[in-house]
Design a protein around this motif. Structure first.
Motif, PDB file in Angstrom:
ATOM      1  N   TYR A   1      31.675  57.668  -0.960  1.00  0.00           N
ATOM      2  CA  TYR A   1      31.795  57.382   0.474  1.00  0.00           C
ATOM      3  C   TYR A   1      32.228  58.638   1.197  1.00  0.00           C
ATOM      4  CZ  TYR A   1      36.823  57.066  -0.359  1.00  0.00           C
ATOM      5  OH  TYR A   1      38.106  57.343  -0.711  1.00  0.00           O
TER       6      TYR A   1
ATOM      7  N   PHE B   1      36.444  59.052   5.956  1.00  0.00           N
ATOM      8  CA  PHE B   1      36.541  58.389   7.258  1.00  0.00           C
ATOM      9  C   PHE B   1      35.448  57.352   7.479  1.00  0.00           C
ATOM     10  CE2 PHE B   1      38.854  62.331   7.930  1.00  0.00           C
ATOM     11  CZ  PHE B   1      40.056  61.816   8.356  1.00  0.00           C
TER      12      PHE B   1
ATOM     13  N   GLU C   1      37.640  41.585   6.278  1.00  0.00           N
ATOM     14  CA  GLU C   1      36.861  41.084   5.134  1.00  0.00           C
ATOM     15  C   GLU C   1      37.775  41.011   3.902  1.00  0.00           C
ATOM     16  OE1 GLU C   1      33.647  39.841   4.727  1.00  0.00           O
ATOM     17  OE2 GLU C   1      33.790  39.782   6.909  1.00  0.00           O
ATOM     18  N   LEU C   2      38.640  42.008   3.760  1.00  0.00           N
ATOM     19  CA  LEU C   2      39.530  42.018   2.589  1.00  0.00           C
ATOM     20  C   LEU C   2      40.572  40.897   2.657  1.00  0.00           C
ATOM     21  CD1 LEU C   2      40.104  45.883   2.147  1.00  0.00           C
ATOM     22  CD2 LEU C   2      38.430  44.443   1.001  1.00  0.00           C
TER      23      LEU C   2
ATOM     24  N   LYS D   1      40.144  37.962   3.454  1.00  0.00           N
ATOM     25  CA  LYS D   1      39.595  36.679   2.978  1.00  0.00           C
ATOM     26  C   LYS D   1      40.045  36.419   1.548  1.00  0.00           C
ATOM     27  CE  LYS D   1      35.487  36.707   5.916  1.00  0.00           C
ATOM     28  NZ  LYS D   1      34.043  36.952   5.948  1.00  0.00           N
ATOM     29  N   ARG D   2      40.296  37.519   0.825  1.00  0.00           N
ATOM     30  CA  ARG D   2      40.760  37.365  -0.560  1.00  0.00           C
ATOM     31  C   ARG D   2      42.153  36.762  -0.626  1.00  0.00           C
ATOM     32  NH1 ARG D   2      37.593  41.847  -3.731  1.00  0.00           N
ATOM     33  NH2 ARG D   2      35.657  41.227  -2.757  1.00  0.00           N
TER      34      ARG D   2
ATOM     35  N   PRO E   1      37.236  49.841  11.101  1.00  0.00           N
ATOM     36  CA  PRO E   1      38.316  49.594  10.147  1.00  0.00           C
ATOM     37  C   PRO E   1      38.821  48.148  10.189  1.00  0.00           C
ATOM     38  CG  PRO E   1      38.672  51.689  11.244  1.00  0.00           C
ATOM     39  CD  PRO E   1      37.485  51.053  11.901  1.00  0.00           C
TER      40      PRO E   1
ATOM     41  N   SER F   1      36.484  45.889   8.329  1.00  0.00           N
ATOM     42  CA  SER F   1      36.603  46.026   6.877  1.00  0.00           C
ATOM     43  C   SER F   1      37.868  45.359   6.361  1.00  0.00           C
ATOM     44  CB  SER F   1      36.610  47.514   6.490  1.00  0.00           C
ATOM     45  OG  SER F   1      35.377  48.079   6.852  1.00  0.00           O
TER      46      SER F   1
ATOM     47  N   ALA G   1      34.575  53.883   7.422  1.00  0.00           N
ATOM     48  CA  ALA G   1      35.302  52.624   7.253  1.00  0.00           C
ATOM     49  C   ALA G   1      34.466  51.613   6.491  1.00  0.00           C
ATOM     50  CB  ALA G   1      35.704  52.061   8.611  1.00  0.00           C
TER      51      ALA G   1
ATOM     52  N   ILE H   1      31.100  40.275   3.359  1.00  0.00           N
ATOM     53  CA  ILE H   1      31.052  41.442   2.477  1.00  0.00           C
ATOM     54  C   ILE H   1      30.451  41.072   1.113  1.00  0.00           C
ATOM     55  CG2 ILE H   1      33.420  41.137   1.610  1.00  0.00           C
ATOM     56  CD1 ILE H   1      32.120  44.565   2.390  1.00  0.00           C
TER      57      ILE H   1
ATOM     58  N   GLU I   1      43.410  58.186   4.857  1.00  0.00           N
ATOM     59  CA  GLU I   1      42.976  58.786   6.124  1.00  0.00           C
ATOM     60  C   GLU I   1      42.801  57.759   7.251  1.00  0.00           C
ATOM     61  OE1 GLU I   1      40.807  59.291   3.300  1.00  0.00           O
ATOM     62  OE2 GLU I   1      38.770  58.725   3.872  1.00  0.00           O
ATOM     63  N   PHE I   2      42.806  56.461   6.921  1.00  0.00           N
ATOM     64  CA  PHE I   2      42.603  55.484   7.983  1.00  0.00           C
ATOM     65  C   PHE I   2      43.868  55.266   8.812  1.00  0.00           C
ATOM     66  CE2 PHE I   2      39.008  54.701   5.288  1.00  0.00           C
ATOM     67  CZ  PHE I   2      38.010  54.724   6.251  1.00  0.00           C
TER      68      PHE I   2
ATOM     69  N   GLY J   1      34.556  53.283   2.859  1.00  0.00           N
ATOM     70  CA  GLY J   1      35.857  53.774   2.390  1.00  0.00           C
ATOM     71  C   GLY J   1      36.882  52.646   2.328  1.00  0.00           C
ATOM     72  N   ALA J   2      37.010  51.915   3.431  1.00  0.00           N
ATOM     73  CA  ALA J   2      38.049  50.882   3.483  1.00  0.00           C
ATOM     74  C   ALA J   2      37.738  49.722   2.534  1.00  0.00           C
ATOM     75  CB  ALA J   2      38.231  50.385   4.911  1.00  0.00           C
ATOM     76  N   THR J   3      36.468  49.539   2.177  1.00  0.00           N
ATOM     77  CA  THR J   3      36.123  48.412   1.297  1.00  0.00           C
ATOM     78  C   THR J   3      35.886  48.869  -0.147  1.00  0.00           C
ATOM     79  OG1 THR J   3      33.803  48.690   1.862  1.00  0.00           O
ATOM     80  CG2 THR J   3      35.006  47.079   3.149  1.00  0.00           C
ATOM     81  N   ARG J   4      36.280  50.085  -0.446  1.00  0.00           N
ATOM     82  CA  ARG J   4      35.926  50.623  -1.778  1.00  0.00           C
ATOM     83  C   ARG J   4      36.469  49.748  -2.915  1.00  0.00           C
ATOM     84  NH1 ARG J   4      39.995  55.765  -2.791  1.00  0.00           N
ATOM     85  NH2 ARG J   4      41.859  54.696  -2.171  1.00  0.00           N
ATOM     86  N   SER J   5      37.665  49.169  -2.703  1.00  0.00           N
ATOM     87  CA  SER J   5      38.241  48.384  -3.803  1.00  0.00           C
ATOM     88  C   SER J   5      37.350  47.184  -4.126  1.00  0.00           C
ATOM     89  CB  SER J   5      39.662  47.926  -3.476  1.00  0.00           C
ATOM     90  OG  SER J   5      39.648  47.107  -2.330  1.00  0.00           O
TER      91      SER J   5
ATOM     92  N   PHE K   1      45.338  47.434  -1.788  1.00  0.00           N
ATOM     93  CA  PHE K   1      43.936  47.299  -1.377  1.00  0.00           C
ATOM     94  C   PHE K   1      43.181  48.621  -1.437  1.00  0.00           C
ATOM     95  CE2 PHE K   1      46.037  43.655   0.525  1.00  0.00           C
ATOM     96  CZ  PHE K   1      45.137  42.630   0.288  1.00  0.00           C
ATOM     97  N   GLN K   2      43.900  49.651  -1.829  1.00  0.00           N
ATOM     98  CA  GLN K   2      43.251  50.961  -2.007  1.00  0.00           C
ATOM     99  C   GLN K   2      42.554  51.474  -0.752  1.00  0.00           C
ATOM    100  OE1 GLN K   2      42.898  52.824  -5.291  1.00  0.00           O
ATOM    101  NE2 GLN K   2      44.823  51.692  -5.268  1.00  0.00           N
ATOM    102  N   VAL K   3      43.100  51.129   0.408  1.00  0.00           N
ATOM    103  CA  VAL K   3      42.513  51.681   1.635  1.00  0.00           C
ATOM    104  C   VAL K   3      42.871  53.165   1.674  1.00  0.00           C
ATOM    105  CG1 VAL K   3      42.494  51.600   4.162  1.00  0.00           C
ATOM    106  CG2 VAL K   3      42.677  49.477   2.836  1.00  0.00           C
ATOM    107  N   PRO K   4      41.892  54.044   1.816  1.00  0.00           N
ATOM    108  CA  PRO K   4      42.200  55.476   1.779  1.00  0.00           C
ATOM    109  C   PRO K   4      43.207  55.872   2.868  1.00  0.00           C
ATOM    110  CG  PRO K   4      39.822  55.110   1.654  1.00  0.00           C
ATOM    111  CD  PRO K   4      40.440  53.792   1.981  1.00  0.00           C
TER     112      PRO K   4
END
Ligand code: SF4
Ligand code: SF4
Lengths: 407, 412
Positions: free
Chosen positions: B340, B343, A138-139, A141-142, A132, A135, B345, B317, A100-101, B348-352, A95-98
Motif C-alpha cells: 500500500y 497515506f 468497516e473495522l 463491524k468486527r 480514513p 476504513s 486509507a 469490506i 501516519e493516519f 493502509g488503514a484496512t491492511r490488518s 488494528f494495525q492502523v499505520p
C-alpha cells in the motif's frame, strides 16, 4: 439574563466593562455549559442503557431525521473527548492502523473498541466524508457495531447539484429511517424537526453576528460549543434555543450602548483550534476573534418536502465549502467564506487551523495560504491533534508573533 | 537484470519487458507522443480511475487516456506543494503532472479531466486541479449491493455521456455506446485470456509483461489494441513458458502506477519469482468482468463497473477481501505481497483485514508500505528475499511430504 439583572449601567458600558464580564455571570452561557456537560459518552450511554434509542453519528445535516425517529445522535467528537491517547494506541496496536493516519480516526476506532460492550452499538455515517473514517468504520463491524452508511453523494461545485442526486439522497434517508425505527419515515415529524433546527440556526446566526461586535463576551471555547451545538443542539433542541435566546438578549443589551472602541486586533478564525490554551494565547495577544468560519448557520429550505430539504442542505453545504470533511465539503471553497468574513468584519488577518495529519484540511490550508497571499490578507496556519494536551511553545509563539505582526 | 540506475530513473529506463512485448511497448509510446503532438482536431480527455468507463469517451470520438503515471521526484514534489506530506505519492503525482511550468506534457495535453469520486484523496486532488484544467467530477456509490445506488450510478453515467458529448461537440447515441461496450468487452476478455496463461505451471509471460498489456488498454484505442494483441496471444498461448519451480506470487493493494515498476522488477528479475496475478486496479483486477451488451447501455455500464472486482473503498469490506482471497486461490499462489502506498486509507488503514484474510487461507503475506522515493530499495530487497526464502522452504517441505505420501502409497 446576567446583564439585565445587574442593573449596573457601568458594567454595561463597554468603555469600563471589564473584559470577560459575560463569561462569569451569563445565564445563557451557563445553560450552554450545562448542555455540553450532559452530552458526553457516559451520559448518553446511560440513556441508551435505559432504553432510549441512541446512535453514534447522525448529528450533522441529518440530525432532523434522526430526532424525528426518536433517536439521540451522539457526535463523533465524543469519541476523542477522553482517553484519546489510549484509544489511538489501540488503533495502532490492535488494528494495525499505520501511524501516519490522523489522531482523529485512530482515536475513534480505539474508543469504539473499548466501548464495544456498551449499549450504543449503532453508527450512522455519511459516505461523502473522508476515507480514513470509512476504513475504520468497516473495522468496527468486527466489534459488533451495526454501521449504516448513507451512500456517497456530492455536489462537487454549485452547478453540480443534480436532480438525480437529490432523488437518490431522499431514498437513502428513507432507508435510514427504516433502519432507525423499523417503520417508514414520518415526513411531518421531519418537517417539525427541520423547523425547530432552523429556529436554532437563526438564533445561532444572530448570536455570532452580535459576538462579532463584542468578541470577548463569549470565550473562544464557548463559542466553539455554540457552533457544535448548532449541529445537534446537544440532544435538547428547546433548551439550546433557550440558551441562544438568553445570549441574544444579553448581547443586544450591550450592543444597544453603541460600538465598542477598537482596542484589540480583529481576526478571523477558520476551523477550530484544538485547545483552550490557544484561544487564551489569542486573547492574551490582544486579538479578538470577530469572524469565525466553522459550521455555517444557513437554514434548511422549508418550501420543499422535508427529506428533499435535507438533501439540498447537505449538497449546498458541500459546494459552499461549509460543514467540513464530515460531509465531504469541497476544499476549494472555504476560503471564499473566510474572505467574506474578513471583508464583513474588517479583520486584519486569518488564523486557519486543522487537525494534524488530516490530508483534506492540509490541502485546504494550502489553497487558503495561496489565495490570501494573492489578495493581501495575512494568514497563519496551525495544526493541532485531537488530544486535549496543551499546545506546544512553538504554536503559542507563532500565534503571538502573527498577532504582533498584525498590530 | 535491472540496474540500480534504472531504479532511480523509472521513466527513462529501458523497458525490462520481454522482446515479445516490444512492439506493443512501441505502440504505446507512439500513441503517447501523438496524444501530445498530433494536430488531429480531436479533444483530449483524461481520467484517473478504473471505475471510469472509457466506452463513453470512445463513443464520443475523443482521444483519451487513463492518467496513472508514477510521477518523477520533481513532479511528486510539485504536487506536494499543495498536499504537504500527508497524501499518497500517486495523488501528488496527479497534481504535479498538471503543473503548467514543470508538469508532464502528456497531462498538459489534456483538454478535460474526468474523475469519479473514488477515494477522498483523489477527490481533493481533483478539486485542486479544477483551477488548472477543466474538470468534471462524478459520483461513484459504495453500496454496490443496493438497487438505489445502482440506479443512481446509472444516472451519473448518463450525465457523463452528456458531458463528453458536449466536449466532443457531437451527440452520443445509445447505439454508439452499445457498440463500444461490445468492443471494450472484447479487449477485456482478451486481456483476461492473457492472464489465464499465467495459471499454467510455467507462465509464458511475466507479471511485468502483463502490466505492459494493461498499460496498453489504458492508452491505445481498442481496435488498435485488438489488432496488436491477438497475434501476440496466439504466439504466447503456444509458448511453453519458462522458469518452472519459482514461487508464484500475487500482488495486492493500492494501485501500481505506470512507471512504478521497481517492486515487480525486483521480484521477477533480481530475485526470480513469478508474479501471476494482481489484485490492484492497474493489474488484473479491472479485467475480471464483462459489461452486459443488451438493454439500457447506461445501466449496463453502471452494473458492469459496480460488479467489477471491488476496490477497498467499496462496501462492505468483505467484498474486496473475498475477491482478493479467491483470486489468490484461483491462481494457486504461494504467497501474496500486499503493497500500500503510504497515506492510502483504502489499503493502509484496512491492511490488518487483508492480511488476516490471507492468513486465514494459509497464504503467507509480505506487507510493504511504499512510495515513489526509491530511497528504501536496499531494505526492500532484503525483505523480499527473506520472504521468497520462506516460501521456497514451504514449497520444499510440501514437496517432501508429497513424495513421502507417494512412497507410502506405493508401499501399500
Ligand atoms: S482529521 Fe481529516 S482525515 Fe482525520 S478523520 Fe478527520 S477529516 Fe478524516
Ligand atoms: S493509492 Fe489509495 S489514497 Fe492513493 S489514490 Fe489510490 S486509493 Fe487513493
Amino acid at each position: 439574563m446576567g446583564i439585565v439583572r445587574t442593573q449596573d449601567k457601568h458594567l454595561l458600558d463597554p468603555a469600563v466593562r471589564p473584559r470577560g464580564f459575560g463569561r462569569e455571570t451569563s445565564e445563557g452561557l451557563r445553560i450552554l455549559d450545562e448542555l455540553a456537560a450532559g452530552y458526553t459518552f457516559d451520559a448518553l450511554e446511560k440513556l441508551a442503557a435505559d432504553g432510549q434509542s441512541v446512535i453514534w453519528g447522525g448529528q450533522n445535516w441529518d440530525s432532523p431525521l434522526v430526532y424525528a425517529c426518536d433517536t439521540i445522535p451522539v457526535s463523533f467528537e465524543q469519541l476523542w473527548a477522553e482517553e484519546s491517547r489510549a484509544s489511538e494506541a489501540i488503533a495502532e496496536d490492535l488494528f494495525q492502523v499505520p501511524s501516519e493516519f490522523c489522531s482523529m480516526a485512530k482515536a475513534m476506532l480505539g474508543r469504539l473498541h473499548v466501548g464495544r460492550a456498551k449499549s450504543v452499538k449503532r453508527i450512522l455515517h455519511f459516505g461523502s466524508g473522508c476515507e480514513p473514517i470509512h476504513s475504520i468504520l468497516e473495522l468496527t463491524k468486527r466489534d459488533g457495531y451495526d454501521v449504516q452508511t448513507i451512500d456517497t453523494v456530492s455536489a462537487f461545485k454549485a452547478q453540480d447539484k443534480r436532480d438525480h442526486a437529490i432523488r437518490f439522497l431522499v431514498t437513502e434517508l428513507e432507508r435510514i429511517a427504516v433502519w432507525l425505527t423499523g417503520k417508514p419515515v414520518d415526513h411531518d415529524r421531519v418537517a417539525e424537526q427541520i423547523h425547530l433546527k432552523n429556529t436554532a440556526l437563526r438564533k445561532v446566526h444572530r448570536v455570532l453576528e452580535l459576538r462579532s461586535r463584542h468578541p470577548f463576551y463569549i470565550a473562544g471555547e464557548q463559542t466553539k460549543r455554540i457552533f457544535v451545538g448548532s449541529l445537534h443542539q446537544f440532544g435538547k433542541p428547546q433548551r439550546f434555543i433557550q440558551a441562544m435566546d438568553l445570549l441574544i438578549e444579553e448581547l443586544e443589551a450591550i450592543d444597544a450602548l453603541g460600538p465598542e472602541p477598537l482596542t484589540y486586533i480583529p481576526i478571523v478564525l477558520a476551523g477550530s483550534v484544538g485547545n483552550v490554551k490557544l484561544f487564551e494565547a489569542i486573547e492574551e495577544s490582544n486579538a479578538g476573534i470577530v469572524g469565525w468560519v466553522y459550521f455555517g448557520s444557513h437554514p434548511y429550505r422549508e418550501d420543499v418536502p422535508p427529506l428533499e430539504a435535507l438533501a439540498h442542505f447537505v449538497l449546498d453545504a458541500q459546494s459552499r465549502g461549509d460543514l467540513g470533511e464530515g460531509v465531504g465539503s469541497s476544499v476549494a471553497y472555504r476560503r471564499n467564506l473566510v474572505e467574506e468574513e474578513v471583508r464583513k468584519t474588517g479583520a486584519r488577518g486569518v488564523i486557519s487551523s486543522s487537525v494534524t495529519g488530516c490530508p483534506y484540511a492540509s490541502l485546504m490550508q494550502q489553497l487558503e495560504r495561496d489565495h490570501f497571499k494573492k489578495v493581501g490578507i495575512p494568514i497563519v496556519t496551525l495544526e493541532t491533534d485531537v488530544h486535549k494536551e496543551p499546545p506546544t511553545e512553538e504554536q503559542i509563539t507563532r500565534v503571538k508573533a502573527f498577532i504582533e505582526m498584525l498590530a | 537484470m535491472a540496474t540500480h540506475a534504472a531504479h532511480h530513473a523509472p521513466r527513462k529506463a529501458p523497458p525490462s519487458i520481454s522482446p515479445d512485448l516490444m512492439p506493443i511497448h512501441a505502440l504505446i509510446e507512439a500513441e503517447q507522443e501523438a496524444f501530445i503532438k498530433e494536430e488531429d482536431g480531436l479533444k483530449r480527455a483524461g481520467y484517473f480511475c478504473s471505475y471510469t468507463p472509457p466506452e463513453l469517451l470512445n463513443a464520443a470520438g475523443l482521444r483519451h487516456a487513463r492518467l496513472f503515471k508514477a510521477g518523477t521526484p520533481a513532479i511528486v514534489s510539485n504536487g506536494e506543494r499543495y498536499t504537504q506530506s500527508v497524501f499518497c505519492d500517486f495523488s501528488k503525482s496527479c497534481i504535479g503532472g498538471f503543473d503548467k511550468d514543470a508538469g508532464d506534457p502528456f497531462y498538459l495535453a489534456v483538454d478535460k479531466l474526468y474523475n469519479f469520486h473514488t477515494c477522498a484523496s483523489m477527490k481533493r486532488a481533483t478539486e485542486v486541479l479544477d483551477s488548472m484544467v477543466p474538470t468534471t467530477m462524478l459520483n461513484l456509490p459504495r453500496l454496490r449491493g443496493e438497487e438505489s445506488s445502482r440506479a443512481f450510478f446509472r444516472d451519473e453515467i448518463a450525465h457523463f455521456r452528456d458531458d463528453v458529448a458536449d466536449l466532443a461537440g457531437r451527440p452520443v447515441t445509445e447505439d454508439d455506446v452499445r457498440e463500444q461496450i461490445v468492443l471494450f468487452n472484447k479487449a477485456r476478455r482478451l486481456i483476461r485470456k492473457f492472464s489465464d496463461l499465467r495459471k499454467r505451471p510455467k507462465p509464458p509471460l511475466s507479471g511485468r509483461d502483463f502490466l505492459e498489456l494493461v498499460r496498453g488498454f489504458y492508452y491505445l484505442k481498442p481496435d488498435a489494441l485488438l489488432a496488436a494483441y491477438e497475434p501476440l496471444y496466439r504466439k504466447l498461448s503456444r509458448s511453453r513458458g519458462k522458469g518452472d519451480g519459482r514461487p508464484r506470487l500475487m500482488i495486492s493493494g493500492s494501485e501500481m502506477a505506470d512507471g512504478d515498476r521497481r517492486l515487480v522488477e525486483l521480484i521477477e528479475e533480481d530475485i526470480g519469482a513469478h508474479i501471476v496475478a494482481e489484485d490492484h486496479c492497474t493489474g488484473l483486477r479491472p479485467f475480471t468482468y464483462t459489461v452486459c451488451e443488451t438493454g439500457d447501455p447506461f445501466r449496463a455500464l453502471a452494473d458492469g463497473y459496480l460488479d467489477q472486482a471491488p476496490c477497498a473503498r467499496m462496501k462492505p469490506i468483505e467484498d474486496p477481501l473475498d475477491f482478493s482471497g479467491q483470486l489468490a486461490q484461483e491462481y494457486a499462489v504461494d504467497g501474496v505481497v500486499y503493497v500500500y502506498l503510504k497515506f492510502c486509507a483504502c489499503y493502509g488503514a484496512t491492511r490488518s483485514a487483508f492480511i488476516g484474510r490471507f492468513q486465514e487461507l494459509g497464504i503467507p503475506v509480505l506487507e510493504i508500505s511504499s512510495d515513489y522515493s526509491h530511497s528504501d530499495i536496499g531494505q526492500l530487497k532484503t525483505r523480499v528475499e527473506a520472504f521468497i526464502e520462506v516460501l521456497n522452504e514451504k514449497r520444499f517441505d510440501r514437496l517432501l511430504a508429497a513424495r513421502a505420501a507417494e512412497a507410502e502409497a506405493a508401499a501399500d
